[in-house]
Design an enzyme around this catalytic site. Sequence first.
Site, PDB file in Angstrom:
ATOM      1  N   HIS A 160      24.424  -0.306  -1.333  1.00  0.00           N
ATOM      2  CA  HIS A 160      23.418   0.525  -2.010  1.00  0.00           C
ATOM      3  C   HIS A 160      21.995  -0.022  -1.850  1.00  0.00           C
ATOM      4  CE1 HIS A 160      26.539   2.548  -4.885  1.00  0.00           C
ATOM      5  NE2 HIS A 160      26.954   2.484  -3.641  1.00  0.00           N
ATOM      6  N   TYR A 262      15.207   9.984 -13.148  1.00  0.00           N
ATOM      7  CA  TYR A 262      16.274  10.840 -12.606  1.00  0.00           C
ATOM      8  C   TYR A 262      17.656  10.528 -13.189  1.00  0.00           C
ATOM      9  CZ  TYR A 262      12.723  13.193 -10.194  1.00  0.00           C
ATOM     10  OH  TYR A 262      11.606  13.953  -9.984  1.00  0.00           O
TER      11      TYR A 262
END
Length: 382
Positions: A160, A262
């Site tokens: 990631h 987000y």
Amino acid sequence: MTPVLLFLAASLALPPQGPAPTIGEAPSADPSRYTVETITDALDHPWSIAFLPEGPGAGDVLVSERPGRLRIVRDGRLLEEPVTGLPEVYEAGQAGLFEVSPSPDFARTGLLYLTYAAGMTGDNTLALARARYVPTPQGGRLEALEVLFEAVPHRETDAHYGGRIAWLGDGTLLLTSGEGYAYRHQAQAMDSHLGKVLRLDRDGRAPADNPFQGVPGVLPEIWSYGHRNPQAITTLRGGVFEAEHGPRGGDELNLIERGANYGWPAASYGMDYSGAFITPFATWEGTEQPLVQWTPSIAPSSLTVYDGVLFPAWRGQLLMSALAYRHVRLIDPDDPIRQEELFGELGSRVRDVAVAPDGSVWLALEADEGRGGRLVRVTPSR
Ligand SMILES: [Ca+2]
């Protein structure tokens, strides 16, 4: 603030107020409409494709390989010699060399920007460097390499990283930064670059008009936060579209607004890989909803806008490559529920989709049975 950063041009779709629509499969385009030509199948984990504009090596196509090589396609042929002078890249798991992107002033400066994992096992991070590209008869080399930025804190994991770049009209760039898999809480931590979209100037510094510039305890490079593993970002008509990998399900297409949250990991449509809930909430007050979300996971790996001449029907549409779903999604930016599947018949995980100056569409495909990593070029059928 420059006009390009005034988000939500009136013509773009507004994020939904309620839960985001779930998208699964979409209608497939007719493969007889286009022709796919293999440029090479001798690549090792191709990650990013860059077409060099006017400037040194004009016309060269550069392709990064995750193990830390930058390859050149010149006159339609893969050169044997990789580019020399690259930064030291840490390769393991998902770590390696990621994006290659020419500077907006490439014609004058010859500068390339590279993102990659830097460091070592148990202590590494996402880095941004730039160098001058010098073509040679056999290939090319990088000169005057400078490391411009390294995300903090370092992580122990090899997963990631994010690592995609989008240039804004004012010459600054957005850099996507993943949350390192084991550090998801840091996507909400403002003293960490993990799980963020970062805005940097061409020297790797935080511009004075960044949203959290001067706020105590907040890293000034942060542009938006609450992201998981964003590997897809592009600008379109003054807006910024980003797509990110959810956990199991809950992959997202977002319209990125300055300073916005987000949601990850407080709000998500996905589950943990174990099947356990990460959060019971798909929505959370104060966080933005995606435009659409994909469950099960499509695994979005890159995003661009089709702006070429060869496929008039695709002009102004988003092209998003997908790993798990092994195709490219054509997405209507004004109504993102409207999607079409392209190139699924190739059967490969698509790592990058890029539009060449001649309007052809190029794909970086991961290796599949009996074949190495491929670079293919798509043109309309005659
Ligand atoms: Ca989200």
